[in-house]
Design a protein around this motif. Structure first.
Motif, PDB file in Angstrom:
ATOM      1  N   PHE A  98      16.186 -24.494  54.301  1.00 16.09           N
ATOM      2  CA  PHE A  98      15.077 -23.542  54.414  1.00 16.09           C
ATOM      3  C   PHE A  98      15.075 -22.939  55.810  1.00 16.09           C
ATOM      4  O   PHE A  98      15.780 -23.402  56.716  1.00 16.09           O
ATOM      5  CB  PHE A  98      13.737 -24.232  54.134  1.00 16.09           C
ATOM      6  CG  PHE A  98      13.420 -25.351  55.080  1.00 16.09           C
ATOM      7  CD1 PHE A  98      12.667 -25.135  56.226  1.00 16.09           C
ATOM      8  CD2 PHE A  98      13.884 -26.642  54.842  1.00 16.09           C
ATOM      9  CE1 PHE A  98      12.384 -26.163  57.113  1.00 16.09           C
ATOM     10  CE2 PHE A  98      13.605 -27.674  55.720  1.00 16.09           C
ATOM     11  CZ  PHE A  98      12.854 -27.441  56.859  1.00 16.09           C
ATOM     12  N   TYR A  99      14.258 -21.903  55.973  1.00  9.89           N
ATOM     13  CA  TYR A  99      14.081 -21.230  57.260  1.00  9.89           C
ATOM     14  C   TYR A  99      12.602 -21.282  57.617  1.00  9.89           C
ATOM     15  O   TYR A  99      11.745 -21.060  56.755  1.00  9.89           O
ATOM     16  CB  TYR A  99      14.567 -19.787  57.195  1.00  9.89           C
ATOM     17  CG  TYR A  99      16.058 -19.691  56.948  1.00  9.89           C
ATOM     18  CD1 TYR A  99      16.947 -19.523  57.999  1.00  9.89           C
ATOM     19  CD2 TYR A  99      16.567 -19.784  55.653  1.00  9.89           C
ATOM     20  CE1 TYR A  99      18.316 -19.454  57.770  1.00  9.89           C
ATOM     21  CE2 TYR A  99      17.937 -19.722  55.422  1.00  9.89           C
ATOM     22  CZ  TYR A  99      18.798 -19.557  56.481  1.00  9.89           C
ATOM     23  OH  TYR A  99      20.144 -19.499  56.260  1.00  9.89           O
ATOM     24  N   ALA A 100      12.304 -21.560  58.889  1.00 14.72           N
ATOM     25  CA  ALA A 100      10.909 -21.721  59.278  1.00 14.72           C
ATOM     26  C   ALA A 100      10.719 -21.398  60.747  1.00 14.72           C
ATOM     27  O   ALA A 100      11.666 -21.447  61.546  1.00 14.72           O
ATOM     28  CB  ALA A 100      10.448 -23.150  58.989  1.00 14.72           C
ATOM     29  N   LYS A 101       9.461 -21.076  61.115  1.00 17.96           N
ATOM     30  CA  LYS A 101       9.051 -20.911  62.510  1.00 17.96           C
ATOM     31  C   LYS A 101       7.573 -21.246  62.597  1.00 17.96           C
ATOM     32  O   LYS A 101       6.863 -21.331  61.590  1.00 17.96           O
ATOM     33  CB  LYS A 101       9.310 -19.486  63.001  1.00 17.96           C
ATOM     34  CG  LYS A 101       8.415 -18.419  62.366  1.00 17.96           C
ATOM     35  CD  LYS A 101       8.632 -17.066  63.014  1.00 17.96           C
ATOM     36  CE  LYS A 101       7.649 -16.029  62.466  1.00 17.96           C
ATOM     37  NZ  LYS A 101       7.748 -14.742  63.192  1.00 17.96           N
ATOM     38  N   THR A 102       7.060 -21.431  63.807  1.00 21.78           N
ATOM     39  CA  THR A 102       5.651 -21.795  63.989  1.00 21.78           C
ATOM     40  C   THR A 102       5.130 -21.208  65.285  1.00 21.78           C
ATOM     41  O   THR A 102       5.905 -20.917  66.211  1.00 21.78           O
ATOM     42  CB  THR A 102       5.473 -23.315  64.010  1.00 21.78           C
ATOM     43  OG1 THR A 102       4.073 -23.624  64.102  1.00 21.78           O
ATOM     44  CG2 THR A 102       6.199 -23.933  65.190  1.00 21.78           C
ATOM     45  N   THR A 103       3.802 -21.037  65.345  1.00 23.43           N
ATOM     46  CA  THR A 103       3.167 -20.555  66.574  1.00 23.43           C
ATOM     47  C   THR A 103       2.760 -21.694  67.486  1.00 23.43           C
ATOM     48  O   THR A 103       2.352 -21.461  68.620  1.00 23.43           O
ATOM     49  CB  THR A 103       1.928 -19.715  66.223  1.00 23.43           C
ATOM     50  OG1 THR A 103       1.015 -20.523  65.466  1.00 23.43           O
ATOM     51  CG2 THR A 103       2.313 -18.476  65.439  1.00 23.43           C
ATOM     52  N   ASN A 104       2.862 -22.945  66.999  1.00 28.18           N
ATOM     53  CA  ASN A 104       2.448 -24.094  67.808  1.00 28.18           C
ATOM     54  C   ASN A 104       3.270 -25.309  67.397  1.00 28.18           C
ATOM     55  O   ASN A 104       2.985 -25.959  66.396  1.00 28.18           O
ATOM     56  CB  ASN A 104       0.949 -24.362  67.636  1.00 28.18           C
ATOM     57  CG  ASN A 104       0.464 -25.493  68.531  1.00 28.18           C
ATOM     58  OD1 ASN A 104       1.225 -26.056  69.330  1.00 28.18           O
ATOM     59  ND2 ASN A 104      -0.811 -25.827  68.403  1.00 28.18           N
TER      60      ASN A 104
END
Length: 684
Positions: free
Chosen positions: A132-138
């Motif tokens: 999967f592909y993911a990112k986060t702001t925190n």
């Protein structure tokens, strides 16, 4: 596991002498992917261990199709096939999407937890891979993608920690998992536990269809040393026109020999053979020519040709000296390969391309050419069905491979005929079409060429014992004005017949634009490197058989090849104030039409550092010379008195009118405009 390996994976073993190479090939990995202990993913690897070494390869069977529904969140229904466990939604903000037009976001900026999930049925013992592909702001908000495993009653008995999301930009994550006993359901979960936004996209869940299988191949390095190498001597660097070389000699001795065998001594992938079975006696001294490129720890070894493991030599090493000159091309080069031997499979093309790249500071672009009945005849040489858009005028030099024979269309021939750069042509069928020969080219078999009316040189220096090649030279009758440097028969020089190497300097080919660059023809063709006893008939040939001038041409012929490349690749601009012929067109400084261009002049507006010279168009032998003292005169010396501005500088418009009045036969309105463009920088 619930299944066993279905592949019968196996690897061959090999016996070699120290310093030699062996090829290990994995078979039986049907439709799967391979991974060697060396890191290679190819079916075969070439290794050269100094001691007996084993190499393992793993076959991973092909996975199933993606088992997750709506994996990229592209459905028109919000989070279709996914369960919103809290604060999950779809975003269409392009900055928050990895691929496609949508992604999922879990927003807990106003909540303490959020997550989305999808369940699938599974069976015990099965192995899966989640991508999967993911990112986060925190990254401190515990964003994670993980899984749960439940029994048939939906009782969760395994909670996996999963993978923490550690980046503010999209990253690829993946991990494998095995389904334990009594399992019935697998749940994929994306969640965040504190204030943050977690973005996820492009989920993939695959099930392996079989177990991985592992096989091992062993390269046995024999330690017997009935052959002895000694007295390794590295000579001084020899300046060649393009790539310098160094002579390397080694003494070889032996105490016994298999019946009717050859003893092969190998340096730098070049092998010289001693026919011991034919009566050669021990010891012998062999001399090689090796590129002077600063390479270190180059191995030298020896073995019997027909019985390579019968006896082995010790291994010596040496360091090549650095180049003794700096002779590098500076061209953007278009290399045209033929359909029958494209760049990825032809030993001559591949080797020559690599040689040019190693000795050129510009770009070298190999292109496959074939007549396809349209205006586009250029293709990717690694993919013969992919057309390419090529503007030949982006290149300084075009190299036409001998393997293009029969694949050059008349359209491409016309483009080459009018090409304003330089051409190095090795295709005997194309000579006449681009103005290089009076008649059709031809070829013949041989290994010698004449450099004088009586003295031939040997061209090729193959390292094959029983080759299936024939030496090939191609040639034709040159047009008047060609400078011959190789031909087939004694006395056939001076642009008459049978030329296999000749050159036309710029502006000397009838019917071709006078602004073209040099045109060279060289008719050597290395047919023997395609299929021979050394490479087992394989195409593409192994790297050791790629054409390399220092290995496969005699030293005399390598000099000629190097000089041919340098002569053809006239990519250096004329410097108009140094008194030298920088671009090799036999015209110096302002006698070179290139110096009519303002951007080639290094003078101030007042011409205090030199003279500006304008060549008459209708009178090519008369020059208009504007001196730094503002005098204007012709080459014959007649003085002109140009009008001066109050500041003592030229008044350009008055000068133009003056020239039209005093030289009406030499300055018509078109020429005045031509001159005006080149004198524009004189205006104040």
């Amino acid at each position: 596991m619930a299944y066993s390996a279905t592949n019968s994976l196996s690897v061959n073993n090999a016996d070699i002498c120290p310093g030699n190479s062996a090829i290990l090939t994995a078979t039986g990995c049907n439709s799967g992917t391979l991974l060697w202990s060396t890191g290679s993913t190819q079916s075969s690897i070439t290794v050269n261990p100094l001691t007996t070494t084993s190499y393992t390869v793993t076959c991973t069977p092909p996975p199933s199709s993606n088992l997750l529904l709506n994996p990229g969140f592209e459905s028109t229904t919000n989070l279709q096939d996914w369960s919103d466990w809290g604060n999950g939604s779809i975003t269409t903000n392009l900055a928050d999407i990895y691929s496609g037009s949508k992604a999922a976001v879990i927003n807990t900026m106003s909540a303490s937890w959020g997550g989305i999930a999808q369940e699938i049925s599974v069976s015990p013992g099965q192995r899966y891979r989640l991508i999967f592909y993911a990112k986060t702001t925190n990254t401190n908000a515990l964003p994670v993608v993980r899984h749960q495993i439940s029994n048939s009653s939906w009782t969760v008995f395994e909670e996996a920690p999963g993978i923490p999301i550690t980046s503010a930009s999209y990253q690829r994550y993946e991990y494998d998992l095995v389904i334990p006993p009594n399992a019935a359901y697998l749940t994929i979960i994306a969640e965040v536990s504190e204030k943050a936004n977690l973005y996820v996209d492009q989920f993939e869940l695959y099930r392996y269809t079989a177990c991985q299988s592992i096989a091992t191949g062993t390269v046995n390095v024999t330690t017997s040393q009935g052959i002895n190498l000694s007295n390794l001597t590295v000579g001084n660097c020899i300046n060649h026109p393009l790539q310098d070389v160094v002579p390397v000699s080694v003494n070889v001795s032996w105490t016994s020999a298999p019946s009717n065998d050859y003893l092969g001594v190998t340096i730098n992938n070049k092998t010289e053979y001693i026919h011991v079975g034919g009566g050669a006696t021990s010891p012998q001294t062999l001399t090689f020519y090796v590129p002077a490129n600063g390479a270190t720890n180059i191995p030298v070894s020896a073995q019997w040709y027909f019985n390579p493991s019968f006896d082995c030599s010790n291994v010596l090493t040496f360091n090549a000296p650095n180049p003794c000159s700096v002779d590098v091309l500076n061209c953007d080069i278009l290399y045209l390969c033929g359909l029958d031997k494209p760049a990825d499979g032809d030993a001559f093309d591949h080797g020559l391309i690599e040689y040019i790249m190693a000795n050129n500071s510009g770009n070298v672009i190999p292109v496959l050419v074939k007549d396809n009945g349209t205006s586009n005849d250029f293709y990717n040489p690694m993919d013969q069905v992919t057309p390419l858009t090529i503007n030949v005028n982006d290149y300084d030099l075009i190299v036409v491979s001998p393997t293009t024979q029969g694949n050059i269309s008349s359209r491409l021939g016309d483009i080459l005929l009018s090409f304003k750069g330089s051409i190095l042509n090795m295709n005997y069928l194309l000579q006449q079409g681009i103005g290089m020969s009076n008649g059709a080219g031809y070829y013949e078999w041989g290994n010698t060429a004449y450099t004088s009316a009586t003295n031939p040189i040997v061209i090729y220096d193959y390292d094959n014992i029983n080759p299936t090649y024939s030496y090939v030279k191609t040639g034709g009758t040159t047009k008047t004005g060609a400078d011959d440097y190789l031909w087939f028969n004694a006395g056939d020089a001076n642009g008459t017949t049978n030329a296999m190497g000749y050159k036309y300097t710029a502006h000397s080919i009838p019917g071709v634009s006078t602004s073209h660059g040099h045109r060279q023809y060289l008719g050597i063709h290395m047919n023997g490197l395609y299929s021979n006893a050394q490479n087992g008939g394989y195409i593409p040939a192994p790297a050791s058989s790629y054409f390399h001038p220092a290995k496969h041409l005699t030293p005399q012929m390598k000099v000629i090849l190097d000089q041919t490349l340098r002569d053809a690749a006239k990519c250096t601009a004329e410097v108009c104030t140094n008194g030298f012929d920088d671009d090799g067109d036999n015209l110096i400084d302002c006698f070179d039409p290139d110096c009519w261009k303002i951007n080639n002049r290094n003078l101030t507006k007042t011409l205090i550092h030199g003279n500006f010279i304008f060549k008459m168009e209708h009178q090519p032998h008369e020059l208009l010379i504007i001196h730094h003292n503002f005098q204007v005169k012709t080459q014959q010396g007649s003085m002109l008195q140009p009008p001066m501005a109050p500041t003592g500088m030229f008044n350009l418009s008055k000068l133009m009118n003056y020239l039209k009045q005093v030289k009406p036969t030499k300055f018509h309105s078109g020429q005045v405009q031509h001159l005006q463009e080149r004198l524009m920088f004189l205006q104040i």
